[in-house]
Design an enzyme around this catalytic site. Structure first.
Site, PDB file in Angstrom:
ATOM      1  N   PHE A  19       0.812  -1.216   0.000  1.00  0.00           N
ATOM      2  CA  PHE A  19       0.000   0.000   0.000  1.00  0.00           C
ATOM      3  C   PHE A  19       0.840   1.258   0.000  1.00  0.00           C
ATOM      4  CE2 PHE A  19       0.897  -0.170   4.513  1.00  0.00           C
ATOM      5  CZ  PHE A  19       0.785   1.139   4.971  1.00  0.00           C
ATOM      6  N   LYS A  20       2.067   1.170   0.434  1.00  0.00           N
ATOM      7  CA  LYS A  20       2.897   2.360   0.571  1.00  0.00           C
ATOM      8  C   LYS A  20       3.340   2.926  -0.776  1.00  0.00           C
ATOM      9  CE  LYS A  20       3.966   1.181   5.250  1.00  0.00           C
ATOM     10  NZ  LYS A  20       4.927   1.046   6.346  1.00  0.00           N
ATOM     11  N   ASP A  21       3.090   2.178  -1.856  1.00  0.00           N
ATOM     12  CA  ASP A  21       3.355   2.740  -3.177  1.00  0.00           C
ATOM     13  C   ASP A  21       2.513   3.986  -3.430  1.00  0.00           C
ATOM     14  OD1 ASP A  21       5.340   0.990  -4.190  1.00  0.00           O
ATOM     15  OD2 ASP A  21       3.833  -0.536  -4.595  1.00  0.00           O
ATOM     16  N   THR A  60       7.741   0.218   3.768  1.00  0.00           N
ATOM     17  CA  THR A  60       8.068   1.615   3.466  1.00  0.00           C
ATOM     18  C   THR A  60       9.388   1.717   2.710  1.00  0.00           C
ATOM     19  OG1 THR A  60       6.827   2.530   5.324  1.00  0.00           O
ATOM     20  CG2 THR A  60       8.615   3.858   4.470  1.00  0.00           C
TER      21      THR A  60
END
Length: 422
Positions: free
Chosen positions: A104-106, A135
């Site tokens: 999700f950190k993309d 991250t």
């Protein structure tokens, strides 16, 4: 958009200033002074993800950035979907792992990199970030090869999955991976300490790509609107967030304040249960983190709880009334992974924690969504013994197996980090 430090409301910044600084000069975190609710939510939810995201970001940032710039930022950053996948009757997974580093950190890292690139031609910058797993990969991928930028990733040695480590520790070039002799909280402490050193900040042009950077969170709030857009109409929506540093939950609360039709949030943690214990007792007691299967949530002193605390004006009763919460052990996480697999859905450990807590907290008539924050193949070493079968690797991961690790060891000491950065 006006932002102020969580520690001193008079310490204010514009969005671009806050994105460049990362941490407020007083050590606080930047948070919106006011959160504007949207009156046309039904119209917004009829849009697809990209045009809706452009519209929301334009409303937030339009006083600083022209709409065409906002559109370019979004089109360049958000090139992958966030599908809502049915898992069980009444429960779906919002899959946030379809970006280049499968996490999700993309969303946040790619948006932040493009925001900072608006400074092209300015003095060189050092992007300093701590990671408990995903991250580091997202930040390294987002900034890799950008001129005038050095990326330094601190991670707890031996406490991220081997594939997660390879995603950022094989890059080389302008990415430096430092394996810290300690836990994630040590990495986070070192990063915060660096930002409190005026000499380092000034000489290196330090900025952060952790979720302490508000630009990350503005990108992340967008997929909560996407969850609501894809959800069935009618039943109240309850969203479970696997939580470690609590940036994802804060982004969701911002989206809710802006009008996203989410009825309730469920805080889901592993054995690192500082926040659930606080919600139970009213006593906030950070403590050393412990290692679990869901390693990205192994945080004993979550940075973004300061933002959530400020959002509720420190009112424990208001927080306890607004949130639901629960904890899952490794044994319970394994069982949820196994149960979901038998039902036809493969979950990573973090998603399994969220699904397990959601199942326990979901009320009759509600529609439940949990955030699936990482591709399960990143955790095959821990999942395969539970499942009794191999998990195939996507090419984005299999290509890493032949690359050498380019990391360096680092003691968990502020002076050691300063020497290495200088």
């Amino acid at each position: 958009m006006k932002l102020a430090s969580t520690r001193n409301p008079s310490t204010q910044a514009t969005f671009l200033e806050a994105a460049r600084m990362g941490l407020a000069p007083d050590g606080g975190l930047f948070a919106p002074v006011a959160i504007p609710p949207f009156s046309d939510m039904a119209d917004l939810l009829r849009l697809t993800f990209l045009p809706r995201s452009v519209e929301i970001l334009h409303r937030i940032l339009g006083d600083e950035l022209p709409r065409l710039v906002v559109e370019d930022l979004a089109r360049s950053a958000f090139t992958f979907p966030a599908p809502l996948v049915p898992v069980r009757p009444g429960i779906s997974a919002l899959e946030l792992f379809h970006g280049p580093t499968l996490a999700f950190k993309d969303f946040g890292a790619r948006f932040l990199a493009r925001v900072l690139a608006l400074d092209a031609g300015a003095k060189p910058r050092t992007v300093l970030t701590a990671t408990s797993g995903d991250t580091g990969a997202a930040v390294a991928n987002a900034f890799l090869g950008l001129p005038g930028v050095r990326v330094v990733v601190l991670y707890p040695s031996g406490r991220v999955s081997p594939l997660q480590e390879r995603q950022f520790a094989t890059c080389g070039g302008n990415v430096l991976a430092l394996a810290v002799d300690g836990v994630f909280d040590d990495c986070q402490r070192l990063v915060k300490g660096a930002f409190e050193d005026p000499e380092l900040v000034g000489s290196l042009g330090l900025t952060s790509a952790n979720s302490i950077n508000i630009a990350r969170l503005l990108a992340q709030l967008l997929y909560y609107f996407e969850a609501a857009a894809q959800a069935e109409r009618g039943a109240p929506l309850t969203v479970a967030v696997p939580s470690g540093n609590f940036g994802n939950l804060y982004a969701g609360l911002l989206a809710q304040a802006m009008g996203a039709p989410i009825g309730a949030f469920v805080v889901a943690t592993n054995a690192n249960r500082v926040v659930p214990d606080y919600l139970d007792t009213g006593v906030y007691r950070p403590r050393p983190s412990v290692a679990t299967l869901s390693n990205a949530m192994d945080v004993g002193s979550p940075s973004n709880w300061e933002r959530i605390h400020a959002l509720f004006r420190g009112d424990h009763d208001a927080m306890a009334a607004a949130l639901r919460w629960g904890v899952r052990s490794d044994a319970e996480t394994r069982q949820t992974v196994l149960d979901l697999d038998r039902e036809g859905y493969l979950a990573d450990p973090h998603g399994a924690v969220a699904c397990g807590v959601l199942q326990a907290q979901l009320r009759e008539g509600e529609q439940g969504i949990f955030l699936a924050t990482a591709h399960p193949a990143k955790f095959r070493e821990s999942l395969e013994p539970t499942l009794g079968r191999e998990i195939p690797l996507p090419r984005a991961l299999s290509d890493l197996l032949e690359k050498p690790l380019l990391n360096e060891p680092l003691p968990a000491e502020q002076a050691a980090l300063k020497r290495r950065l200088s």
